[in-house]
Scaffold this motif. Structure first.
Motif, PDB file in Angstrom:
ATOM      1  N   CYS A  51       0.849  -1.198   0.000  1.00  0.00           N
ATOM      2  CA  CYS A  51       0.000   0.000   0.000  1.00  0.00           C
ATOM      3  C   CYS A  51       0.877   1.238   0.000  1.00  0.00           C
ATOM      4  O   CYS A  51       2.005   1.232   0.505  1.00  0.00           O
ATOM      5  CB  CYS A  51      -0.901  -0.009   1.228  1.00  0.00           C
ATOM      6  N   CYS A  96       0.626   3.689   1.811  1.00  0.00           N
ATOM      7  CA  CYS A  96       0.873   4.170   3.172  1.00  0.00           C
ATOM      8  C   CYS A  96       2.069   3.470   3.816  1.00  0.00           C
ATOM      9  O   CYS A  96       2.495   3.819   4.899  1.00  0.00           O
ATOM     10  CB  CYS A  96      -0.367   3.978   4.054  1.00  0.00           C
ATOM     11  N   CYS A 108      -6.487  -2.021   2.445  1.00  0.00           N
ATOM     12  CA  CYS A 108      -5.367  -1.968   3.364  1.00  0.00           C
ATOM     13  C   CYS A 108      -5.883  -1.975   4.808  1.00  0.00           C
ATOM     14  O   CYS A 108      -6.803  -1.226   5.147  1.00  0.00           O
ATOM     15  CB  CYS A 108      -4.573  -0.688   3.108  1.00  0.00           C
ATOM     16  N   GLU A 138      -4.435  -0.804   7.293  1.00  0.00           N
ATOM     17  CA  GLU A 138      -3.971   0.415   7.980  1.00  0.00           C
ATOM     18  C   GLU A 138      -4.775   1.636   7.566  1.00  0.00           C
ATOM     19  O   GLU A 138      -5.108   2.472   8.400  1.00  0.00           O
ATOM     20  CB  GLU A 138      -2.490   0.666   7.669  1.00  0.00           C
ATOM     21  N   CYS A 139      -5.054   1.763   6.278  1.00  0.00           N
ATOM     22  CA  CYS A 139      -5.651   3.023   5.814  1.00  0.00           C
ATOM     23  C   CYS A 139      -6.886   2.814   4.942  1.00  0.00           C
ATOM     24  O   CYS A 139      -7.455   3.777   4.445  1.00  0.00           O
ATOM     25  CB  CYS A 139      -4.612   3.855   5.056  1.00  0.00           C
TER      26      CYS A 139
END
Ligand SMILES: [Zn+2]
Length: 140
Positions: free
Chosen positions: A74, A76, A97, A99-100
């Protein structure tokens, strides 16, 4: 059948690899099947056997099929194996993702690849190492 066209492509690639080493044919292949590809390894093997029968004249083909884990990155900075690979959704993977929540693009595991080709043993005095292919017998 999708697997059959993949099998044909794999055999074409194997034939090219064999030709690169001056071999007219090959005895075995190792194919990597991505976890996120929508390819059924059993069907692929069946298709490889069928396609090999019609295009490779001398003897049996040894087929090794390995599974390749899916891997994504990703923007990020997160990278890893997406947790929700579903074969039924693999036609249009909609992975996000952890995380984001951005949509992930798979970097690996979404295709089939020819990994190695086993060539017939040559005893015509040529350098045997030149015709060697990676050892298909893994030790793990
Ligand atoms: Zn992210």
């Amino acid at each position: 059948m999708h697997e059959f066209s993949i099998a044909t492509q794999v055999l074409d690639a194997a034939r090219e690899a064999a030709a690169d080493h001056g071999a007219a044919t090959f005895e075995g292949i190792t194919v990597s099947v991505g976890e996120a590809s929508h390819v059924n390894p059993d069907q692929l093997e069946t298709c490889l056997e069928a396609a090999a029968d019609s295009t490779i004249t001398d003897g049996d083909l040894t087929i090794d099929i390995e599974t390749e884990p899916a891997y994504a990155e990703c923007a990020c900075g997160w990278s890893g194996e997406p947790g929700e690979i579903d074969r039924a959704l693999a036609y249009a993977p909609n992975l996000t993702c952890p995380e984001c929540d951005a949509r992930l693009e798979l970097q690996a595991g979404n295709e089939c690849r020819l990994m190695s080709v086993t060539l017939p043993e040559t005893d015509d005095g040529s350098d045997p190492d030149a015709a060697d292919s990676p050892d298909a017998n893994t030790t793990d």
